[in-house]
Design an enzyme around this catalytic site. Structure first.
Site, PDB file in Angstrom:
ATOM      1  CB  THR A   1      -5.611   3.206 -22.048  1.00 11.96           C
ATOM      2  OG1 THR A   1      -5.196   3.066 -23.522  1.00 11.96           O
ATOM      3  CG2 THR A   1      -6.996   3.638 -21.732  1.00 11.96           C
TER       4      THR A   1
ATOM      5  CE1 TYR B   1      -4.404   0.786  -0.095  1.00 12.87           C
ATOM      6  CE2 TYR B   1      -4.462  -1.397   0.313  1.00 12.87           C
ATOM      7  CZ  TYR B   1      -5.127  -0.333  -0.215  1.00 12.87           C
ATOM      8  OH  TYR B   1      -6.331  -0.269  -0.384  1.00 12.87           O
TER       9      TYR B   1
ATOM     10  CG  ASP C   1      -8.888   9.579 -24.055  1.00 11.89           C
ATOM     11  OD1 ASP C   1      -7.996   8.625 -24.173  1.00 11.89           O
ATOM     12  OD2 ASP C   1     -10.134   9.104 -23.780  1.00 11.89           O
TER      13      ASP C   1
ATOM     14  CE  LYS D   1      -8.183   1.146 -24.942  1.00  9.29           C
ATOM     15  NZ  LYS D   1      -9.110   2.209 -25.191  1.00  9.29           N
TER      16      LYS D   1
ATOM     17  NE  ARG E   1      -7.553  -4.194 -19.304  1.00  8.19           N
ATOM     18  CZ  ARG E   1      -7.804  -4.481 -20.627  1.00  8.19           C
ATOM     19  NH1 ARG E   1      -7.197  -5.416 -21.440  1.00  8.19           N
ATOM     20  NH2 ARG E   1      -8.785  -3.791 -21.140  1.00  8.19           N
TER      21      ARG E   1
ATOM     22  CD  GLU F   1      -5.002   5.207   0.973  1.00  6.40           C
ATOM     23  OE1 GLU F   1      -4.697   5.842   1.998  1.00  6.40           O
ATOM     24  OE2 GLU F   1      -5.526   4.611   0.554  1.00  6.40           O
TER      25      GLU F   1
END
Ligand SMILES: *Cc1c(COP(=O)(O)O)cnc(C)c1O
Length: 422
Positions: A194, A12, A168, A197, A203, A14
């Protein structure tokens, strides 16, 4: 894929490097900083002018973070309409006003469209709409647009109506990294993407934002600076997300290193050459492609002139073990029965296919259309009857065997026969 499946998934962290809400992140910080540096390097960006957030879980959360950061609820935005090739997250709502995307639920969206005669973006209409609507943000980029983006034209319109400009580049970010498409950074304020692709990574998502001095607007003093960085970072966390997916960030750092090398450039050149070869082969068989060709990695095939729907093409291709997807083409009567299909070149190019192999794929697709039409003639157009005519049809079995023999002659990255035997 090794980094993606590594122990990085267990930590973790954050916050951002150097400012975490958890201890024990010395190595995680190094991974994220390396990923940021490689992201800026992959797009040749100067750190004093651009920053990047590599924590978005995927493309849609990246876009939502930008809107959350830079817009107020109900601010106005304009993106390319979904049936014109845009993405849901650019603000889609249906013709009868049903708000489909969170972007259209929380913001007021007015789509712009393609010119039906050419299949290219209709900039004259976009400008007219934008001057009336006065959006706070114009979004370019899409998921089914076979041509490059004319950023200077978008910028001019954005300046005229006082809008921010966001690109985008999800679909084409690999091509942009390889400088095989126009560069959005010179013209846009924000660039999202992204990473799975054409960039060929895990991903995930990224947000690039301008930082440092910005031109002053009328009435403002000199020496203004962009305030995107803190707003976008705060929108990603804590506004929308929790702990970053460190295995994704580690894998993205690997992918971005690949994307900066000469081999990746050759790969993207081959992707484009293959898409062009597929387009020419299909058109030489008399088929209609939207814009009559492609500048990038995909073709958008208008099947309406052959009397076939996109759904039927997808169904018969599934039976033949050819994977493509049904796609709306501009002017479809209903979004439920898309009139075309979309075919991309990146995946098969990664398996080593060249132009002549894509011509072979065009032959398979041509045979699929002929078979679909034959069965439509013998069994009727109703989907149920048509499917009955395909089930157990020996012509389907023969063609599928041909497709499989062809496909098996190329390697499958990450899925070798040896790995299956284990
Ligand atoms: C794929 C895509 C997205 C969304 O990405 P996800 O990772 O599926 O959330 C956003 N914008 C465009 C243009 C896309 O093509």
């Amino acid at each position: 894929m090794e980094a993606l499946g590594s122990c990085l998934t267990n930590k973790y962290s954050e916050g951002l490097p150097g400012a975490r809400y958890y201890g024990g992140n010395e190595n995680i910080d190094k991974v994220e900083i390396l990923c940021q540096d490689r992201a800026l390097a992959a797009y040749r960006l100067d750190k004093s002018k651009w920053g990047v957030n590599v924590q978005p879980y995927s493309g849609s959360p990246a876009n939502m973070a930008v809107y959350t950061a830079l817009l107020n609820p109900h601010d106005r935005i304009m993106g390319l309409d979904l049936p014109s090739g845009g993405h849901l997250t650019h603000g889609y709502y249906t013709a009868n006003g049903k708000k489909i995307s969170a972007t259209s639920i929380f913001f007021e969206s007015l789509p712009y469209k393609l010119d039906p005669a050419t299949g290219y973006i209709d900039f004259a209409k976009l400008e007219e709409k934008a001057m009336d609507f006065r959006p706070k943000m114009i979004i370019c980029g899409g998921s089914a647009y076979p041509r490059d983006w004319e950023y200077a034209k978008f910028r001019e319109i954005a300046d005229k109506c006082g809008a921010m400009l966001m690109m985008d580049m999800a679909h084409i970010s690999g091509l942009v990294a390889a400088e095989e498409q126009a560069q959005p950074f010179e013209y846009c304020d924000i660039v999202t993407t992204t990473t799975h692709k054409s960039l060929r990574g895990p991903r995930a998502g990224m947000i690039f934002f301008r930082r440092g001095p910005r031109p002053s607007k009328k009435g403002e003093p000199e020496g203004m600076t962009y305030d995107y960085e803190s707003r976008i970072n705060m929108a990603v966390f804590p506004a929308l997300q929790g702990g970053p997916h460190n295995h994704q960030i580690g894998a993205l750092a690997v992918a971005l290193k690949h994307a900066s090398g000469p081999e990746f450039k050759r790969y993207q050149q081959q992707v484009k050459a293959n898409a062009r070869a597929l387009a020419s082969a299909l058109m030489s068989k008399g088929y209609k492609l939207v814009t009559d060709g492609t500048d990038n990695h995909l073709v958008l095939w208008d099947l309406r002139p052959c009397g076939l729907t996109g759904s039927k093409m997808e169904t018969i291709c599934d039976m033949l073990h050819i994977t493509l997807n049904k796609n709306a083409v501009f002017g479809d009567a209903s979004a439920l029965t898309p009139g075309g299909c979309r075919i991309g070149a990146p995946a098969m190019t990664s398996r080593g296919l060249k132009e002549n192999d894509f011509e072979k794929i065009a032959d398979f697709l041509h045979k699929a259309v002929e078979l679909a039409l034959e069965v439509q003639a013998s069994h009727g157009k109703m989907l149920k009857d048509w499917k009955l005519g395909l089930e157990g049809n020996p012509a389907v079995d023969t063609l599928r065997a041909e497709v499989e023999a062809f496909a098996e002659s190329f390697p499958m990255p990450g899925f070798t026969r040896e790995s299956v035997d284990i």
